[in-house]
Structure formats: structure tokens, C-alpha cells
Write an enzyme that holds these catalytic residues in place. Structure first.
Site, short mmCIF file in Angstrom:
data_model
loop_
_atom_site.label_atom_id
_atom_site.label_comp_id
_atom_site.label_asym_id
_atom_site.label_seq_id
_atom_site.Cartn_x
_atom_site.Cartn_y
_atom_site.Cartn_z
N LEU A 15 0.85 -1.17 0.00
CA LEU A 15 0.00 0.00 0.00
C LEU A 15 0.90 1.23 0.00
O LEU A 15 1.94 1.24 0.64
CB LEU A 15 -0.90 0.03 1.24
CG LEU A 15 -2.00 -1.03 1.37
CD1 LEU A 15 -2.74 -0.87 2.70
CD2 LEU A 15 -2.97 -0.95 0.21
N ASP A 16 0.48 2.27 -0.73
CA ASP A 16 1.23 3.51 -0.72
C ASP A 16 1.32 4.04 0.71
O ASP A 16 0.42 3.81 1.54
CB ASP A 16 0.55 4.57 -1.59
CG ASP A 16 0.59 4.21 -3.07
OD1 ASP A 16 1.37 3.31 -3.44
OD2 ASP A 16 -0.16 4.84 -3.84
N ARG A 17 2.38 4.76 0.99
CA ARG A 17 2.61 5.27 2.35
C ARG A 17 1.39 5.98 2.95
O ARG A 17 1.04 5.73 4.11
CB ARG A 17 3.83 6.20 2.34
CG ARG A 17 4.11 6.80 3.71
CD ARG A 17 5.43 7.55 3.74
NE ARG A 17 5.68 8.08 5.06
CZ ARG A 17 6.89 8.28 5.58
NH1 ARG A 17 7.96 8.00 4.87
NH2 ARG A 17 7.05 8.75 6.80
#
Length: 247
Positions: free
Chosen positions: A74-76
Site C-alpha cells: 500500500l502507498d505510504r
């Protein structure tokens, strides 16, 4: 069940915490807090993978290094359901589920404006620029371009924003953010792909709400479900509406 990730920190900052959605000898399913990188990056900030290893080592009093396999990302700035493998065999079989597309990923998001239909499929060719960590939509046949496909369903509209359910059919970097911005509906709070309509400091409204897969050992179907926090803009719509959409 909530767990502290690092049980207090030497720098005086409060410990990160996470909710456990599923755990056995082979798997650890958790709710990823937003704004923490999944794995070590150039910032040097504490990353989720390392913190989970430390937490499992402490909770089970394990000697030596702890294995924790990263199966998906997942993106940050994005939070929500994630599954990790606690053994190499589980990691290998889950990775095969991802490749064979028996690994299901569902998201809830809030976007600016209205999509062209109440439901539909978006298909684009995406090209990533590793130097700038940005992704763009390009023409078919562009060298390095990869196909990105998602299905969407609009669940509601309020204050110029749409609540949208996303079923991700491919797993490209920044895929949901780029494809919806390209469709004219950038995500609420997304500074990278929607700076013209968002304000600095807004939290991106993208949440990993469902992760489903065949258990790597028992083969039984496993579903992890996580709901977004009850804060703006998510609270424009009833929690029951969001929960029903995932069933």
C-alpha cells in the site's frame, strides 16, 4: 485486538499501533496505519515490515530473526487491510495467488466530482518514472507501459465528492490514484495527482477495505475487512452503507 508495534520508542515518540484482523502460524493480517511506509525507503522512517518483525519477535519471545513476507503493498499515505506471511511457504503460495489473480483487493475511496457512470471499468496503460516516483497514463505500445484495470461502483455523492468502491484487477503502482485522476476525479487529499483541487495537509481518502485469498495451507477462503476512520470526508456517508458495499 490492538497491538503496539514497538512498545515505546527511544526517541520519545509514542509507539505505533495496529489492529490484528487475522493471525495464525502462517499469516498475520493487520490494519496498516496511514502515513507509514510498508518497507524501508529513502526517508529512513520506521517502516511497517520491520516494526511487525520486532513486534512478533517480542510477543512470541522468538530467538534470532523473524521471517515476515511482504505479499502486497500500500502507498505510504494509504491505510487499511494488509496480509503478511509468517513463513516462506505461505509467502510463496500467496505470491502465486497474486499472480493468478485469486488474491482479491477491494478499496473505498472519496474522489472529487462525478465519474461518467454509476459503475464501470477503467483500463489504462501506465508508465512509472522511478526517479520522480510518479505514474502517468500513456498510449498503448509505449515502451515500459503496463496495463492497469479496475472496476468501480459509486456509492454516494455529497458536497461535490463521490464515495466509490474499487475492485482492483491489477496491482500497478499508484494505480487507483492515477486512473481516477485521469478520469477527471482525483482522490480527496491526494497531493501528487490532485494538487489543483486539494489542500496541503489533507489526508488522502483511500482505504484498503477488503483483502481476500485462499489460505496458503488450508485452502479455505480468508477475507480481511477494514473500514475507514469515521472522520471527514468518510463521515459524509453512513458506516452501514460502506460496510454493505463490501459484503
Amino acid at each position: 485486538m490492538a497491538q503496539n508495534l514497538n512498545g515505546g520508542r527511544e526517541d520519545g515518540l509514542p509507539p505505533s499501533s495496529y489492529d490484528i484482523l487475522y493471525e495464525d502460524n502462517h499469516l498475520l493480517g493487520i490494519v496498516k496505519p496511514f502515513n507509514i511506509p510498508v518497507q524501508e525507503d529513502a526517508t529512513g522512517d520506521a517502516d511497517l515490515l520491520t516494526l511487525l518483525k520486532e513486534d512478533v519477535k517480542r510477543r512470541y519471545d522468538k530467538p534470532g530473526n523473524v521471517f515476515m513476507g511482504l505479499v502486497h503493498r500500500l502507498d505510504r499515505p494509504v491505510g487499511g487491510a494488509m496480509i503478511f506471511a509468517k513463513t516462506s511457504k505461505a509467502a510463496s503460495r500467496l505470491s502465486e495467488s497474486v499472480r493468478s489473480r485469486s488474491f482479491r483487493k477491494g478499496y473505498l475511496t472519496v474522489v472529487h466530482g462525478r465519474l461518467p457512470a454509476s459503475s464501470g471499468r477503467l483500463r489504462n496503460i501506465l508508465l512509472k518514472n522511478a526517479k520522480t516516483n510518479t505514474v502517468t497514463v500513456v498510449r498503448e505500445g509505449t515502451p515500459g507501459g503496463k496495463e492497469a484495470v479496475l472496476d468501480y461502483s459509486v456509492l454516494g455523492f455529497a458536497e461535490g465528492l463521490s464515495l466509490v468502491k474499487i475492485d482492483l484487477l491489477t496491482g500497478r503502482s499508484h494505480q487507483i490514484r492515477v486512473q481516477l485522476a485521469h478520469a477527471g476525479c482525483p482522490l480527496y487529499g491526494d497531493q501528487k495527482y490532485g494538487a489543483a483541487v486539494n489542500k496541503p495537509g489533507q489526508q488522502i481518502a483511500l482505504w484498503s477495505s477488503l483483502v481476500g485469498f485462499p489460505h496458503p495451507i488450508t485452502k479455505q477462503d480468508v477475507e480481511l475487512i477494514s473500514m475507514p476512520p469515521r472522520q471527514y470526508p468518510w463521515d459524509l456517508w453512513a458506516a452501514e452503507l460502506q460496510e454493505r458495499a463490501l459484503r
